[in-house]
Design a protein around this motif. Structure first.
Motif, PDB file in Angstrom:
ATOM      1  N   UNK A 198     -41.792 -45.935  92.016  1.00  0.00           N
ATOM      2  CA  UNK A 198     -40.700 -46.538  92.774  1.00  0.00           C
ATOM      3  C   UNK A 198     -39.787 -47.360  91.896  1.00  0.00           C
ATOM      4  N   UNK A 199     -38.517 -47.406  92.242  1.00  0.00           N
ATOM      5  CA  UNK A 199     -37.545 -48.165  91.461  1.00  0.00           C
ATOM      6  C   UNK A 199     -37.730 -49.664  91.607  1.00  0.00           C
ATOM      7  N   UNK A 200     -38.282 -50.097  92.743  1.00  0.00           N
ATOM      8  CA  UNK A 200     -38.323 -51.527  93.018  1.00  0.00           C
ATOM      9  C   UNK A 200     -39.470 -52.238  92.330  1.00  0.00           C
ATOM     10  N   UNK A 201     -40.691 -51.677  92.473  1.00  0.00           N
ATOM     11  CA  UNK A 201     -41.828 -52.453  91.982  1.00  0.00           C
ATOM     12  C   UNK A 201     -42.880 -51.636  91.253  1.00  0.00           C
ATOM     13  N   UNK A 202     -42.623 -50.359  91.008  1.00  0.00           N
ATOM     14  CA  UNK A 202     -43.574 -49.579  90.234  1.00  0.00           C
ATOM     15  C   UNK A 202     -44.706 -48.975  91.037  1.00  0.00           C
ATOM     16  N   UNK A 203     -44.748 -49.195  92.360  1.00  0.00           N
ATOM     17  CA  UNK A 203     -45.771 -48.586  93.177  1.00  0.00           C
ATOM     18  C   UNK A 203     -45.299 -47.185  93.580  1.00  0.00           C
ATOM     19  N   UNK A 204     -46.218 -46.227  93.504  1.00  0.00           N
ATOM     20  CA  UNK A 204     -45.873 -44.881  93.932  1.00  0.00           C
ATOM     21  C   UNK A 204     -45.727 -44.858  95.454  1.00  0.00           C
ATOM     22  N   UNK A 205     -45.227 -43.714  95.961  1.00  0.00           N
ATOM     23  CA  UNK A 205     -45.010 -43.607  97.405  1.00  0.00           C
ATOM     24  C   UNK A 205     -46.315 -43.743  98.179  1.00  0.00           C
ATOM     25  N   UNK A 206     -47.428 -43.320  97.567  1.00  0.00           N
ATOM     26  CA  UNK A 206     -48.705 -43.444  98.238  1.00  0.00           C
ATOM     27  C   UNK A 206     -49.537 -44.549  97.624  1.00  0.00           C
ATOM     28  N   UNK A 207     -50.428 -44.185  96.699  1.00  0.00           N
ATOM     29  CA  UNK A 207     -51.300 -45.165  96.053  1.00  0.00           C
ATOM     30  C   UNK A 207     -50.666 -45.690  94.759  1.00  0.00           C
TER      31      UNK A 207
ATOM     32  N   UNK B  29     -47.263 -54.746  89.926  1.00  0.00           N
ATOM     33  CA  UNK B  29     -45.877 -54.331  89.776  1.00  0.00           C
ATOM     34  C   UNK B  29     -45.641 -53.798  88.368  1.00  0.00           C
ATOM     35  N   UNK B  30     -44.724 -52.875  88.263  1.00  0.00           N
ATOM     36  CA  UNK B  30     -44.328 -52.330  86.964  1.00  0.00           C
ATOM     37  C   UNK B  30     -43.149 -53.121  86.398  1.00  0.00           C
ATOM     38  N   UNK B  31     -42.387 -53.764  87.262  1.00  0.00           N
ATOM     39  CA  UNK B  31     -41.219 -54.503  86.793  1.00  0.00           C
ATOM     40  C   UNK B  31     -41.634 -55.849  86.214  1.00  0.00           C
ATOM     41  N   UNK B  32     -40.952 -56.261  85.145  1.00  0.00           N
ATOM     42  CA  UNK B  32     -41.232 -57.544  84.488  1.00  0.00           C
ATOM     43  C   UNK B  32     -40.099 -58.530  84.718  1.00  0.00           C
ATOM     44  N   UNK B  33     -39.277 -58.239  85.688  1.00  0.00           N
ATOM     45  CA  UNK B  33     -38.132 -59.087  86.024  1.00  0.00           C
ATOM     46  C   UNK B  33     -38.609 -60.411  86.628  1.00  0.00           C
ATOM     47  N   UNK B  34     -38.170 -61.518  86.048  1.00  0.00           N
ATOM     48  CA  UNK B  34     -38.574 -62.841  86.530  1.00  0.00           C
ATOM     49  C   UNK B  34     -38.178 -63.072  87.987  1.00  0.00           C
ATOM     50  N   UNK B  35     -37.167 -62.369  88.447  1.00  0.00           N
ATOM     51  CA  UNK B  35     -36.721 -62.542  89.822  1.00  0.00           C
ATOM     52  C   UNK B  35     -37.554 -61.778  90.831  1.00  0.00           C
ATOM     53  N   UNK B  36     -38.482 -60.930  90.368  1.00  0.00           N
ATOM     54  CA  UNK B  36     -39.301 -60.137  91.278  1.00  0.00           C
ATOM     55  C   UNK B  36     -40.461 -60.979  91.816  1.00  0.00           C
TER      56      UNK B  36
END
Length: 373
Positions: free
Chosen positions: A163-172, A324-331
């Motif tokens: 996923x673009x937002x947080x690195x979680x796939x659509x399922x698991x 999460x896959x994103x390392x953005x401080x705002x996440x």
């Protein structure tokens, strides 16, 4: 040698899982009972000697008004993923499911691709140039994983992108955080924690936080905290009936499959969590906590008790599940990642989920529908 696939009984399925060191909790027969909107089937792979050599829990979701189904094998199936002739395993599965009216198959191979040590994750978080964990230098690579991906693509399987937002796939989740236990004493596990974690565990003990095991009757207390957590962390909570069904289904299969833990302080429950066990793999499944009295560190206390019990059970890995896959401080999920990194474990990337369209028109229509939700 050819492999034959057919439906197997729950007993055969469970016995096969029991012969393995570990398997996903989503690949045991009882998991189908947790998902009443899906029709669950146990499938078995047999060799020429008629020995059961593979198994899978497949969940079938019917399309409204059509006798067509989406098939999903979460974190499965349990087959030899290192086999160079992977098609020999998957072709019979596709043929069997197509004959059952399945138009699309989704599966999540339990294949690890990369690992990042806690130090590597902390360095990536601190690097202003690092936007995502997937782009950071991994500590280790699993050499056979890329070959598995190549074989799947050659067979026509399509990989689901993170996923673009947080690195979680659509399922698991594709990215999880795990604490290896194999070959380690409990003291060695705790020595891997960062100073803040060790300090917080001592602080909870000194403050008088008591962590106890709960039962089915304590699920309403867990759920009240879970709903509060959902509001705070901005996710949609599952209904209470889901957890009641989960407890009943898993406990009927194995009385120790699911546990509930509650962290008490001065007569008040401040934190609660569920733990799942299959073989040597233990998962921290769902967590819930209140914002009250956070200074007594109930979350560290409950995790330490769960890790201690998992170690006593003989676990080789304690799995803190998705990160999460994103390392953005705002996440808002970055704080959860930092919490898990404090255990000194490792971030793990799996191969992700893969689709095989048996009916391209219906598969494309489903993709379009999902993208507009």
């Amino acid at each position: 040698m050819s492999l034959r696939l057919k439906a197997i009984t729950r007993e055969e399925h469970l016995a096969f899982v029991g012969r393995r060191p570990s398997a996903s909790h989503m690949q045991v027969p009882s998991w189908g009972d947790v998902k009443p909107d899906w029709q669950a089937r146990s499938l078995g792979w047999f060799d020429e000697g008629d020995r059961l050599v593979g198994a899978g829990l497949v969940l079938l979701r019917p399309l409204p008004k059509l006798k067509r189904y989406l098939a999903y094998l979460p974190e499965g199936p349990l087959i030899d993923w290192s086999a160079p002739d992977l098609d020999r395993w998957l072709r019979p599965m596709l043929g069997h499911l197509k004959a059952q009216g399945v138009f699309s198959v989704k599966m999540g191979p339990p294949v690890v691709t990369r690992r990042w040590s806690a130090e590597a994750v902390k360095a990536a978080i601190a690097d202003p140039q690092a936007g995502r964990l997937r782009d950071a230098e991994a500590t280790s690579h699993e050499p056979g994983a890329l070959a598995v991906a190549d074989r799947l693509r050659a067979m026509g399987w399509q990989q689901t992108e993170p996923g673009d937002e947080d690195g979680f796939a659509a399922g698991q989740p594709r990215y999880v955080f795990q604490v290896p236990f194999a070959g380690k004493s409990l003291e060695e596990v705790q020595q891997g924690f960062n100073q803040q974690w060790r300090r917080n565990i001592k602080k909870a003990e000194k403050a008088g936080v008591k962590v106890v095991r709960g039962g089915y009757e304590d699920l309403p207390v867990f759920y009240e905290l879970y709903v509060e957590t959902a509001r705070r962390d901005r996710f949609i909570p599952r209904p209470q009936a889901y957890f009641e069904r989960m407890w009943t289904a898993l406990a009927d299969e194995d009385p120790d499959r699911m546990r509930l833990y509650l962290a008490h302080h001065e007569g008040e429950v401040l934190s609660a969590a569920t733990m799942l066990t299959v073989g040597e793999h233990v998962w921290y499944s769902y967590g819930a906590s209140t914002d009250r009295k956070r200074e007594v560190q109930p979350n560290n206390a409950i995790q330490w008790r769960m890790m201690s019990d998992a170690h006593e059970l003989g676990a080789s890995v304690y799995d803190l599940r998705g990160i999460t896959d994103t390392l953005d401080e705002g996440n808002h999920l970055l704080g959860l990642l930092r919490f898990k990194v404090g255990t000194g474990g490792q971030a793990v990337e799996y191969l992700g989920e893969w689709d095989f369209p048996l009916n391209r028109f219906l598969h494309k229509a489903l993709d379009l529908y999902m993208s507009r939700r």
